[in-house]
Motif scaffolding. Structure first.
Motif, PDB file in Angstrom:
ATOM      1  N   PRO A 187      29.171  16.927  54.161  1.00 20.64           N
ATOM      2  CA  PRO A 187      30.612  16.698  54.231  1.00 20.64           C
ATOM      3  C   PRO A 187      30.952  15.294  54.714  1.00 20.64           C
ATOM      4  N   PHE A 188      30.036  14.326  54.462  1.00 26.80           N
ATOM      5  CA  PHE A 188      30.274  12.933  54.845  1.00 26.80           C
ATOM      6  C   PHE A 188      29.364  12.073  53.983  1.00 26.80           C
ATOM      7  N   GLY A 189      29.553  10.751  54.011  1.00 25.01           N
ATOM      8  CA  GLY A 189      28.608   9.897  53.311  1.00 25.01           C
ATOM      9  C   GLY A 189      29.134   8.518  52.988  1.00 25.01           C
ATOM     10  N   ASP A 190      28.393   7.486  53.408  1.00 25.39           N
ATOM     11  CA  ASP A 190      28.666   6.088  53.089  1.00 25.39           C
ATOM     12  C   ASP A 190      27.560   5.559  52.188  1.00 25.39           C
ATOM     13  N   ILE A 191      27.851   4.483  51.451  1.00 23.56           N
ATOM     14  CA  ILE A 191      26.849   3.829  50.612  1.00 23.56           C
ATOM     15  C   ILE A 191      26.165   2.729  51.412  1.00 23.56           C
ATOM     16  N   PHE A 192      24.821   2.709  51.361  1.00 24.23           N
ATOM     17  CA  PHE A 192      24.031   1.663  52.003  1.00 24.23           C
ATOM     18  C   PHE A 192      23.145   0.970  50.966  1.00 24.23           C
ATOM     19  N   TYR A 193      22.757  -0.254  51.291  1.00 23.08           N
ATOM     20  CA  TYR A 193      21.905  -1.095  50.448  1.00 23.08           C
ATOM     21  C   TYR A 193      20.580  -1.301  51.168  1.00 23.08           C
ATOM     22  N   SER A 194      19.450  -1.256  50.420  1.00 26.18           N
ATOM     23  CA  SER A 194      18.124  -1.478  51.002  1.00 26.18           C
ATOM     24  C   SER A 194      17.289  -2.337  50.069  1.00 26.18           C
ATOM     25  N   GLU A 195      16.280  -3.025  50.638  1.00 26.07           N
ATOM     26  CA  GLU A 195      15.401  -3.898  49.859  1.00 26.07           C
ATOM     27  C   GLU A 195      13.942  -3.511  50.056  1.00 26.07           C
ATOM     28  N   SER A 196      13.110  -3.856  49.062  1.00 31.33           N
ATOM     29  CA  SER A 196      11.685  -3.558  49.136  1.00 31.33           C
ATOM     30  C   SER A 196      10.881  -4.630  48.408  1.00 31.33           C
ATOM     31  N   PRO A 197       9.692  -5.006  48.947  1.00 34.32           N
ATOM     32  CA  PRO A 197       8.839  -5.946  48.222  1.00 34.32           C
ATOM     33  C   PRO A 197       7.975  -5.275  47.163  1.00 34.32           C
ATOM     34  N   ASP A 198       7.864  -3.920  47.218  1.00 35.40           N
ATOM     35  CA  ASP A 198       6.865  -3.251  46.392  1.00 35.40           C
ATOM     36  C   ASP A 198       7.266  -1.869  45.882  1.00 35.40           C
ATOM     37  N   MET A 199       8.505  -1.467  46.035  1.00 35.81           N
ATOM     38  CA  MET A 199       8.990  -0.140  45.655  1.00 35.81           C
ATOM     39  C   MET A 199       8.453   0.976  46.555  1.00 35.81           C
ATOM     40  N   ILE A 200       7.784   0.602  47.638  1.00 29.05           N
ATOM     41  CA  ILE A 200       7.246   1.600  48.566  1.00 29.05           C
ATOM     42  C   ILE A 200       7.866   1.457  49.947  1.00 29.05           C
ATOM     43  N   HIS A 201       7.864   0.245  50.470  1.00 24.32           N
ATOM     44  CA  HIS A 201       8.361  -0.011  51.820  1.00 24.32           C
ATOM     45  C   HIS A 201       9.777  -0.561  51.725  1.00 24.32           C
ATOM     46  N   TRP A 202      10.729   0.186  52.298  1.00 23.78           N
ATOM     47  CA  TRP A 202      12.145  -0.168  52.181  1.00 23.78           C
ATOM     48  C   TRP A 202      12.724  -0.498  53.550  1.00 23.78           C
ATOM     49  N   GLY A 203      13.512  -1.580  53.587  1.00 23.43           N
ATOM     50  CA  GLY A 203      14.150  -1.995  54.828  1.00 23.43           C
ATOM     51  C   GLY A 203      15.336  -2.899  54.544  1.00 23.43           C
ATOM     52  N   SER A 204      15.674  -3.770  55.513  1.00 25.48           N
ATOM     53  CA  SER A 204      16.837  -4.658  55.404  1.00 25.48           C
ATOM     54  C   SER A 204      18.074  -3.860  54.977  1.00 25.48           C
ATOM     55  N   HIS A 205      18.280  -2.739  55.629  1.00 27.04           N
ATOM     56  CA  HIS A 205      19.377  -1.848  55.278  1.00 27.04           C
ATOM     57  C   HIS A 205      20.715  -2.482  55.650  1.00 27.04           C
ATOM     58  N   ARG A 206      21.659  -2.418  54.723  1.00 26.05           N
ATOM     59  CA  ARG A 206      22.978  -2.999  54.930  1.00 26.05           C
ATOM     60  C   ARG A 206      24.055  -1.997  54.519  1.00 26.05           C
ATOM     61  N   PHE A 207      25.077  -1.879  55.340  1.00 22.88           N
ATOM     62  CA  PHE A 207      26.227  -1.041  55.002  1.00 22.88           C
ATOM     63  C   PHE A 207      27.015  -1.679  53.859  1.00 22.88           C
ATOM     64  N   VAL A 208      27.445  -0.856  52.896  1.00 19.74           N
ATOM     65  CA  VAL A 208      28.219  -1.356  51.751  1.00 19.74           C
ATOM     66  C   VAL A 208      29.677  -0.922  51.859  1.00 19.74           C
ATOM     67  N   MET A 209      29.928   0.372  51.803  1.00 20.07           N
ATOM     68  CA  MET A 209      31.310   0.837  51.915  1.00 20.07           C
ATOM     69  C   MET A 209      31.333   2.319  52.268  1.00 20.07           C
ATOM     70  N   LYS A 210      32.493   2.763  52.740  1.00 22.40           N
ATOM     71  CA  LYS A 210      32.648   4.123  53.219  1.00 22.40           C
ATOM     72  C   LYS A 210      33.846   4.782  52.553  1.00 22.40           C
ATOM     73  N   PRO A 211      34.015   6.098  52.724  1.00 20.89           N
ATOM     74  CA  PRO A 211      35.192   6.790  52.171  1.00 20.89           C
ATOM     75  C   PRO A 211      36.480   6.254  52.789  1.00 20.89           C
ATOM     76  N   LYS A 212      37.573   6.536  52.106  1.00 18.72           N
ATOM     77  CA  LYS A 212      38.890   6.148  52.593  1.00 18.72           C
ATOM     78  C   LYS A 212      39.703   7.398  52.921  1.00 18.72           C
ATOM     79  N   PRO A 213      40.236   7.469  54.129  1.00 16.67           N
ATOM     80  CA  PRO A 213      40.988   8.666  54.534  1.00 16.67           C
ATOM     81  C   PRO A 213      42.193   8.929  53.641  1.00 16.67           C
ATOM     82  N   TRP A 214      42.440  10.210  53.396  1.00 21.23           N
ATOM     83  CA  TRP A 214      43.624  10.665  52.667  1.00 21.23           C
ATOM     84  C   TRP A 214      43.690  10.102  51.247  1.00 21.23           C
TER      85      TRP A 214
END
Length: 335
Positions: A187-214
């Motif tokens: 019942p919740f959820g924001d979009i985040f961005y992540s990066e990987s050098p090899d499709m296995i190890h993921w990091g550098s997580h960044r917030f992108v956007m969230k829901p808008k009330p009403w």
């Protein structure tokens, strides 16, 4: 509403696709995004044991089309099947689930697989999906030919959904959107961005956007088709969810993101692009759902075709012109 010119103003980065599935906008319509008159293009019973076929991914392949499709069978087990098409409208869905090749046998033990995305990247087609490994997470695999499929790894710890890869590396790294979630029907959820050098190890997580009330996207949001690179930024089609007095309502929206830092939102349309209004979108196993998972586009004509799941039961198709879509996002933007 603008009149689409022969040569689009906005440039989409990608290969020409002259045989893109297409139907002109109805004369009586002024919609930026319009539905195919023959929807749904894939029925719920298109295989001998399917209860429903929806939330699936299609790509151009060898002059035709192929993809990975979510098939919930009559046991109500969620599986992934190969689909093929000559024209992008009529699809033949494989009767049996994809048999993945695993380097680690432990990872072959899963509860379910659903909501795939497919992207052509470098020399192969990568597939991401929601993988049931001690809770929902993002599975990653690849294929060269839609015959043999190889599993790479789960990108994140549970719990996560809506893993969507970019069609090229960003600043030398593979890039993916996801939506951290929980064990249930989140019942919740924001979009985040992540990066990987090899499709296995993921990091550098960044917030992108969230829901808008009403709003139509007040409960949760999630990335949809593979982002489209344009001269105006990354065009992201996404889904948003409203919690109504009668349950969830899933609609489709759009945003523009910075090309070099895709976690930065440039424009975000306040109105939805499409909401569940047709009978096949409002009535089904899960009523009131429009869930985009794939898009095809032709840079030469500016045409975009979007595949979406309807009511968690069938698959639909909708169309837009990139110039009109970008203008809609910009002119209605509320970040």
């Amino acid at each position: 509403m603008i009149t689409q010119m022969n040569s689009p103003r906005v440039r989409m980065i990608g290969s020409s696709l002259p045989n893109i599935p297409w139907e002109d906008r109805p004369k009586e319509s002024s919609a930026v995004l319009w539905r195919y008159s023959g929807n749904p293009i894939i029925r719920r019973d298109a295989t001998p044991t399917s209860n429903s076929i929806f939330n699936s991914a299609a790509v151009a392949h060898q002059g035709k089309f192929a993809g990975v499709f979510r098939v919930d069978d009559t046991r109500r087990i969620m599986t992934l099947h190969v689909g093929r098409s000559e024209d992008g409208f009529s699809w033949q869905i494989g009767d049996r689930p994809i048999e993945w090749k695993f380097k680690d046998a432990e990872l072959s033990e899963f509860v379910h697989r659903y909501d795939p995305r497919v992207v052509r990247l470098e020399d192969r087609y990568y597939v991401t999906w929601c993988n049931g490994y001690h809770g929902p997470t993002i599975g990653i695999g690849y294929t060269y030919d839609f015959e043999e499929f190889h599993f790479i790894e789960n990108a994140f710890l549970p719990y996560n959904r809506n893993g969507v890869l970019f069609p090229r590396k960003i600043n030398g790294k593979y890039a993916m959107f996801s939506r951290p979630s929980d064990t249930g029907h989140t019942p919740f959820g924001d979009i985040f961005y992540s990066e990987s050098p090899d499709m296995i190890h993921w990091g550098s997580h960044r917030f992108v956007m969230k829901p808008k009330p009403w709003r139509w996207e007040s409960t949760k949001i999630g990335a949809g088709p593979i982002p489209i690179e344009t001269s105006e930024g990354w065009l992201l089609i996404y889904h948003g969810v409203l919690t109504s007095c009668n349950g969830y309502v899933y609609s489709m929206g759009a945003a523009l993101l910075d090309l070099d830092q895709p976690w930065k939102v440039i424009h975000r349309a306040a109105p939805y692009l499409m909401s569940p209004q047709m009978p096949y979108e409002c009535v089904g196993d899960v009523p009131n759902v429009v869930f985009p998972c794939a898009s095809l586009f032709d840079p030469e004509t500016g045409r975009i075709a979007i595949y979406y799941g309807a009511a968690d039961t069938v698959t639909g198709l909708a169309f837009a012109y990139v110039d009109e879509l970008i203008d809609f996002v910009k002119s209605n933007s509320e970040i």
